[in-house]
Scaffold this active site. Structure first.
Site, PDB file in Angstrom:
ATOM      1  N   TRP A  66       0.844  -1.203   0.000  1.00 33.90           N
ATOM      2  CA  TRP A  66       0.000   0.000   0.000  1.00 33.90           C
ATOM      3  C   TRP A  66       0.869   1.238   0.000  1.00 33.90           C
ATOM      4  CZ3 TRP A  66      -4.462  -1.191  -1.616  1.00 33.90           C
ATOM      5  CH2 TRP A  66      -5.033  -2.425  -1.285  1.00 33.90           C
TER       6      TRP A  66
ATOM      7  N   ASP B 171      -2.273   5.014   7.941  1.00 30.69           N
ATOM      8  CA  ASP B 171      -3.283   4.176   7.302  1.00 30.69           C
ATOM      9  C   ASP B 171      -3.510   2.994   8.245  1.00 30.69           C
ATOM     10  OD1 ASP B 171      -4.748   2.362   5.865  1.00 30.69           O
ATOM     11  OD2 ASP B 171      -3.298   2.126   4.245  1.00 30.69           O
TER      12      ASP B 171
ATOM     13  N   LYS C 145     -12.970  -3.643   7.398  1.00 36.19           N
ATOM     14  CA  LYS C 145     -12.285  -4.730   8.106  1.00 36.19           C
ATOM     15  C   LYS C 145     -12.762  -4.805   9.553  1.00 36.19           C
ATOM     16  CE  LYS C 145      -8.780  -3.607   4.895  1.00 36.19           C
ATOM     17  NZ  LYS C 145      -8.872  -4.694   3.940  1.00 36.19           N
TER      18      LYS C 145
HETATM   19  N1  PMP Z   1      -4.637   0.232   3.065  1.00 41.00           N
HETATM   20  C1  PMP Z   1      -4.699  -0.998   3.611  1.00 41.00           C
HETATM   21  C2  PMP Z   1      -3.790  -1.319   4.753  1.00 41.00           C
HETATM   22  C3  PMP Z   1      -5.588  -1.943   3.112  1.00 41.00           C
HETATM   23  O1  PMP Z   1      -5.624  -3.167   3.662  1.00 41.00           O
HETATM   24  C4  PMP Z   1      -6.446  -1.588   2.041  1.00 41.00           C
HETATM   25  C5  PMP Z   1      -7.488  -2.541   1.485  1.00 41.00           C
HETATM   26  N2  PMP Z   1      -7.302  -3.849   1.662  1.00 41.00           N
HETATM   27  C6  PMP Z   1      -6.326  -0.321   1.489  1.00 41.00           C
HETATM   28  C7  PMP Z   1      -5.435   0.578   2.029  1.00 41.00           C
HETATM   29  C8  PMP Z   1      -7.198   0.105   0.344  1.00 41.00           C
HETATM   30  O2  PMP Z   1      -8.430   0.401   0.853  1.00 41.00           O
HETATM   31  P1  PMP Z   1      -9.686   0.806  -0.025  1.00 41.00           P
HETATM   32  O3  PMP Z   1     -10.045  -0.383  -0.845  1.00 41.00           O
HETATM   33  O4  PMP Z   1     -10.696   1.145   1.033  1.00 41.00           O
HETATM   34  O5  PMP Z   1      -9.304   1.989  -0.840  1.00 41.00           O
END
Ligand code: PMP
Length: 359
Positions: free
Chosen positions: A102, A172, A196
């Protein structure tokens, strides 16, 4: 009705009591003759929900009046952009701690607005660990230090605690928000996609400190992306149903005993699983001991074909969504707040049975 043992990384299992509560009042909310998703977001019913969700979140995290709670849209991915758009501009720098895939997405967006320093990158070690404090190298005067993310949903690593940094942390926290106490004093902003630990997809919780917001850049920011637009009022239609569900999950967290309760509950579940990994070499953990996540437990079996058999047979036993992220493969058990202890016990029993039969 039979519910499966659900190890999905997100959208993920939610408390059954919350689902049933919503089900019970879905078509006729509080005897109003309409569902909450059929009412105005400015009416008294939704206003009460939004206000309650905000105050419950503050109560759970221990946030004082310096903190604002926002329920935004666009997912955590939008925050990669929004954070940078609010706090970076030419000549300004932010540091990013790169502990997972990420990170590259967050860094890519930040670079559109200002300079990015990478305080540490775990990329060459396949993101198998969290850096030690002394490995972090910061820029001279960063606007913020971004942890991407505090818990790495894909690789199964998690910061044991917040690092020390020369600027407020921006985090995040999508996959471990409200799973344990947070040292808010270190943060300027925390964001988390709800899907989550908090509720359904569609809402991103953003907690922002007012004093941090004073560091906002002076160059223009599009209205909807400016955090100030959302403070103290509804700028536009919020994701009503998602916030409604989040509000009930927050109520459930408080009833259970808050973040201290979930910290020990989650640690207990994780240790049952990690003990099974450590007991033999049939299953191999993918993460260094001190960096292991209490939310996403990642593992491999020496033979990839056996992993497919494992996943298939697990599903036949009602243990679902155990496949590792498509970018890394393997097996991943996501055991967020709402994952019951019985699901973890059922998984461990299955693992033992599978090892005896195939080991
Ligand atoms: N950051 C983390 C740590 C994630 O686990 C995720 C999704 N699995 C995201 C960002 C992306 O999130 P979103 O799909 O809500 O944009």
């Amino acid at each position: 009705m039979k519910r499966v043992h659900n190890f999905s990384a997100g959208p993920a299992v939610l408390p059954l009591s919350v689902l049933e509560k919503a089900q019970g009042e879905f078509s006729n909310y509080r005897s109003k003759g309409a569902s909450i998703i059929e009412m105005s977001h400015r009416g008294p019913e939704y206003t009460e929900i939004h206000t309650l969700a905000t105050s419950r979140l503050k109560e759970i995290t221990g946030a004082d009046d310096d903190w604002e709670v926002l329920f935004l849209q666009g997912g955590a991915s939008m925050q990669f952009l929004q954070v940078a758009h609010n706090f970076l501009s030419e000549g300004r720098t932010a540091d990013y701690i790169d502990t997972g895939s990420w990170s590259s997405k967050a860094i890519k967006e930040a670079k559109l607005f200002g300079k990015v320093g990478v305080a540490f990158s775990g990329k060459e070690e396949q993101y198998s660990r969290i850096p030690k404090q002394q490995e972090l190298s910061f820029s001279d005067a960063p606007e913020y230090v971004h942890i991407t993310p505090s818990n790495n949903t894909i690789f199964g690593t998690q910061f044991a605690s917040e690092p020390d940094a020369p600027a407020p942390l921006v985090c995040d926290a999508s996959s471990d928000f409200l799973s344990r106490p947070i040292d808010l004093a270190k943060y300027g902003l925390i964001y988390a996609g709800a899907q989550k630990n908090l509720g359904p997809a569609g809402v991103t919780v953003v907690m922002i400190r007012k004093s941090f917001l004073e560091k906002q850049r002076i160059e223009p920011i599009p209205t909807i992306l400016n955090y100030r637009t959302h403070i103290g009022k509804l700028f536009h239609t919020p994701p009503v149903f998602s916030v409604y569900m989040v509000n009930y999950v927050l109520e459930w967290i408080l009833e259970k005993g808050g973040l201290d309760y979930f910290q020990s509950f989650n640690a207990e579940k994780a240790s049952v699983l990690y003990d099974e990994l450590d007991r033999n070499d049939f299953y191999q953990g993918t993460v260094e001991q001190g960096s292991r996540s209490a939310m996403n437990v990642t593992l491999r079996i020496h033979d990839e074909q056996l992993e497919s058999v494992f996943l298939k047979e697990a599903a036949e036993h009602g243990l679902v969504a155990l496949k590792g992220h498509r970018s890394v493969g393997g097996i991943r058990a996501s055991i967020y707040n709402a994952c019951p202890r019985e699901s973890v016990d059922a998984l461990v029993s299955f693992m033992q049975e599978f090892r005896r039969a195939r080991g």
